[in-house]
Structure formats: structure tokens, C-alpha cells
Design an enzyme around this catalytic site. Structure first.
Site, PDB file in Angstrom:
ATOM      1  N   HIS A 165       0.874  -1.176   0.000  1.00 29.56           N
ATOM      2  CA  HIS A 165       0.000   0.000   0.000  1.00 29.56           C
ATOM      3  C   HIS A 165       0.915   1.232   0.000  1.00 29.56           C
ATOM      4  CE1 HIS A 165      -3.550   2.357   1.494  1.00 29.56           C
ATOM      5  NE2 HIS A 165      -2.726   2.894   2.392  1.00 29.56           N
ATOM      6  N   TYR A 171      -7.497  -2.634   7.931  1.00 25.63           N
ATOM      7  CA  TYR A 171      -6.711  -1.427   8.235  1.00 25.63           C
ATOM      8  C   TYR A 171      -7.489  -0.166   7.891  1.00 25.63           C
ATOM      9  CZ  TYR A 171      -3.107   2.102   7.044  1.00 25.63           C
ATOM     10  OH  TYR A 171      -2.357   3.255   6.900  1.00 25.63           O
ATOM     11  N   MET A 181      -1.455  -4.665   9.914  1.00 27.38           N
ATOM     12  CA  MET A 181      -0.360  -3.916   9.292  1.00 27.38           C
ATOM     13  C   MET A 181       0.948  -4.627   9.620  1.00 27.38           C
ATOM     14  SD  MET A 181      -0.082   0.182   9.882  1.00 27.38           S
ATOM     15  CE  MET A 181       0.942   1.221   8.820  1.00 27.38           C
ATOM     16  N   HIS A 224     -10.126   0.560  10.361  1.00 26.09           N
ATOM     17  CA  HIS A 224      -9.745   0.508  11.784  1.00 26.09           C
ATOM     18  C   HIS A 224      -9.857   1.920  12.376  1.00 26.09           C
ATOM     19  CE1 HIS A 224      -7.402  -0.085  15.411  1.00 26.09           C
ATOM     20  NE2 HIS A 224      -7.364  -1.383  15.174  1.00 26.09           N
ATOM     21  N   ILE A 228      -2.557  -1.809  15.002  1.00 25.21           N
ATOM     22  CA  ILE A 228      -3.359  -2.439  13.945  1.00 25.21           C
ATOM     23  C   ILE A 228      -2.636  -3.708  13.496  1.00 25.21           C
ATOM     24  CG2 ILE A 228      -4.440  -2.106  11.697  1.00 25.21           C
ATOM     25  CD1 ILE A 228      -4.336   0.934  12.209  1.00 25.21           C
TER      26      ILE A 228
END
Lengths: 109, 109
Positions: free
Chosen positions: A7, A74, A39, A77, A36
Site C-alpha cells: 500500500h 486497516y 499492518m 480501523h 493495527i
């Protein structure tokens, strides 16, 4: 590479955002993996290209997820959502590009 | 990460470039590490982002070099130079961003 998602976020901070404010935002970004679990990796840096094709972007951030589902977790979140709103308020321009990497290896490696 | 340079290229092919022509160009790009020793890694993929912030770019390519000097050797390497001219002739838009990555690790990793 199975379902891995990289990403990429490229951005340019507003001129009104001081270097200290930029640093504080980057530190918050780099701390997101602690909150998170989806990630899996995070790296960032400022532009050092020499081809003058960076289109004004000054900072790159690459986050890694195990799957598109991890990327989706993510995005929604609450810790990311809150941070993303703060970050996007501090930038003139932002570009997001996600991809599932195909890796080329050297023939001799 | 010492002097590592990650070299991001984002592009959008011209509509006139067929899928087969795109594939041939991508295969040439992925073969560059076999000709250019400074090119230590290469990965690529097409956009699968869901935030509609990809600004029209459809393909990402990330090359890795051990140092800015390696990146510089790559840029002027005749095999790269020839390929880059061919590739850039096939695209509507291209963005290049290089950075020396700072890596964030999870606190529990």
C-alpha cells in the site's frame, strides 16, 4: 507472493505544516503497526530521485498487508481512520496505490 | 537500512498500447536485473486500491538498489536507457519517486 498487498502513499505536506508537525505525523504513522495487527510492515522516506518526475510529492510510505482483507481491516480501523483524517488535513496532495507484488529474481540469485 | 534506495515508478499506459504490448514491456522491465548488477530487487503489480486516490495510475514498479550510486549506475546503464525510452513512449503519465527507507517494526516483533 500469495495475497500480499503493498500500500503506497505519496504525499506533499501543506507549506503551513512545520517540520516538527511533519515529524509528529510521521511518528504517529510509524506507530500504527503497534495498534493495527493487519499492518505487517511499514517503511517511509523522503524523495531523493534525480529524474525530476516526482510530480511534487515529497514523502513516500509503504505499508504491507498479508491480504486484501488485511488492507480492508486497516482502512476501517478506528485508529487508522482517526489518523488518516488528521494526516489528509495536513497535505496538499496525496496518492494511494495498492498492488499484489510479482517479484522478479536475478537469474543468478 | 544504510544506503538502500527504493525506486518507485507509477505509470499509465496509453490506450493505444495493447495488453500484449504491455505484457512484453513489463517482461523486459523484469529482465533488467539480469543485465544491470546494481539492480538488486524488482517487484511490480497493478492497482488494487479501493480508495480512488490512485490518480489514474495503473501499474507500480519498485526497484531496489544498495546505494544512491547503484541507482545512478542504473539510470545511465545503456540497457536501462534504451528500455526507458521505449517504455516512456508507451505511457500517458509516469511518476518516479526514490527514497532511502526508514523501517518501523512492531513493538512486539
Amino acid at each position: 507472493m500469495s495475497g500480499v498487498v503493498k500500500h503506497i502513499l505519496l504525499l506533499k505536506f501543506k507549506d503551513s505544516i512545520s517540520p516538527d508537525e511533519q515529524t509528529a505525523l510521521i511518528q504517529k504513522y510509524a506507530a500504527l503497526p503497534n495498534s493495527i495487527s493487519a499492518m505487517k510492515g511499514f517503511e517511509w522516506g523522503t524523495d531523493i530521485s534525480v529524474e525530476n518526475m516526482h510530480q511534487g510529492f515529497t514523502h513516500a510510505f509503504i505499508s504491507t498487508f498479508d491480504s486484501p482483507q488485511g488492507r480492508d481491516e486497516y482502512l476501517v480501523h478506528p485508529v487508522h481512520d482517526s489518523f488518516a483524517k488528521e494526516l489528509l488535513g495536513a497535505v496538499d496532495n496525496a496518492l494511494v496505490f495498492d498492488f499484489n507484488p510479482t517479484v522478479a529474481l536475478k537469474a543468478n540469485s
